[in-house]
Design an enzyme around this catalytic site. Sequence first.
Site, PDB file in Angstrom:
ATOM      1  N   ARG A   1       0.848  -1.187   0.000  1.00  0.00           N
ATOM      2  CA  ARG A   1       0.000   0.000   0.000  1.00  0.00           C
ATOM      3  C   ARG A   1       0.885   1.239   0.000  1.00  0.00           C
ATOM      4  NH1 ARG A   1      -3.257  -3.092  -1.303  1.00  0.00           N
ATOM      5  NH2 ARG A   1      -5.280  -3.599  -0.348  1.00  0.00           N
TER       6      ARG A   1
ATOM      7  N   GLU B   1      -4.234   7.401  -5.204  1.00  0.00           N
ATOM      8  CA  GLU B   1      -4.410   6.742  -6.502  1.00  0.00           C
ATOM      9  C   GLU B   1      -5.749   7.138  -7.102  1.00  0.00           C
ATOM     10  OE1 GLU B   1      -3.963   2.554  -5.799  1.00  0.00           O
ATOM     11  OE2 GLU B   1      -1.871   2.738  -5.165  1.00  0.00           O
TER      12      GLU B   1
ATOM     13  N   HIS C   1      -1.092  -0.283  -9.743  1.00  0.00           N
ATOM     14  CA  HIS C   1      -1.747  -1.131  -8.737  1.00  0.00           C
ATOM     15  C   HIS C   1      -2.364  -2.378  -9.390  1.00  0.00           C
ATOM     16  CE1 HIS C   1      -3.794  -0.898  -4.533  1.00  0.00           C
ATOM     17  NE2 HIS C   1      -3.509  -2.151  -4.865  1.00  0.00           N
TER      18      HIS C   1
END
Length: 326
Positions: free
Chosen positions: A238, A267, A286
Site C-alpha cells: 500500500r 491513486e 496497482h
Amino acid sequence: MKPYIFITRKIPENLLTELYEVAEVKMWDHEDVPVPNDVLKKELEKADALFSLVSDPIRSEQLTNCPNLKVIANMAVGYDNIDVKLATSKGIVVCHTPDVLTDTTADLTFALLLATARRIPEATRYISNDEWNQWSPYLLAGTDVHHKTIGIVGMGRIGEAVARRAKGFDMNILYHNRSRKEEAEQKIGAKYCTFEELLEQSDYVVCLAPLTPETKELFDEQAFQQMKSSAIFINASRGGLVKEPALLEALQKGIIKGAGLDVFAEEPIRATHPLVQLPNVVAIPHIGSATVETRDAMAKMTVQNITRYLKGEQPIAAVNLKELGV
C-alpha cells in the site's frame, strides 16, 4: 423480500449467478469509473450487503446511515479502505479475499523487482524512441538479482511466496515481521532480523506489510537513509506505508538507487507525478493481482462471502467475526 445487494464496480455477470439466486442485485455499471460518493451513500441506506473494491472508501461518512447493512465484502486481501472498527460497532461483518491472489501478486512483485533492477522499461523506451544507434558494453547496464540479498518487510502469505521465488534466484533472504515464521525459515532459508538490520543489509527492500496505524509511513527519511546507496526499493503493498516526499528525495539525491512501485499514497496518479518522472523509478498502476484467473477467483470468493453470510453460514474469510462474537 429478498435482500438487496449493491456492487460498486462492473463485474462479469457470469460470476454473480449465486447472488442473483438469493438477492436483488444492483451494480454500478462502469468498469473504469468509481461509484460517486453520493450514489454509494444512497445505496447503503437500503443495502443488506455491499460488494466493494479496495478503491472504495467505506468509513464514517459512508456508514452514517446504513440501517440494513449486514456484510461488507471487499474484493481484495487488504481492507484498509474500510473502517472495520466502526463497521464492527454497527454489527457489520467485513470480509476479504486472502489466499487466492497470493501467487499472482508474488509473481508481479518479483517481476517489478526484475524490471527495476534490469531497467526493462527504460530499455523498451530506448527502442521505441528510436535511440538505439549502436551497442556498447554498459548500454543500459542494470543490477544483478541472483546471489544478492532481498529483505522482505511483511512475511505474510505473499511475502513467503516472494521468498520462494527469491530462493530460485539463489538470493540471501532476510525478513522482518511482527512474528517469527520459523517454518519459512526452515523451508526457504529465510533469516529473521530487525527492521533496521534488514534496511542496512539488503540490496532489494521489498515492502509487503499491511497498512495499519503502526505501519503508516514506515518507510520515511530515516529508513531510506539506513539503506545501501545501491539498494532498490519495491512496494507492492500500500502506498501509505511510504512517506513519498522522503522516497522522492532519496531517489533524487542518490541515497538509494531506484524504486519499483505498484502502489501510491493517492491513486490514481498522473503522468506528472514527480516519482513517475524519475528515470530510476518503474511505476505501474496497482496491478498486483491483475490476472483474469485471479480476479475471477477474487470475485467468486466475494460472492461466496456474501451469500454464505446471508444464508446464515460463516463466510469463507471475514476479519471481525471474533469481535462480533460470531
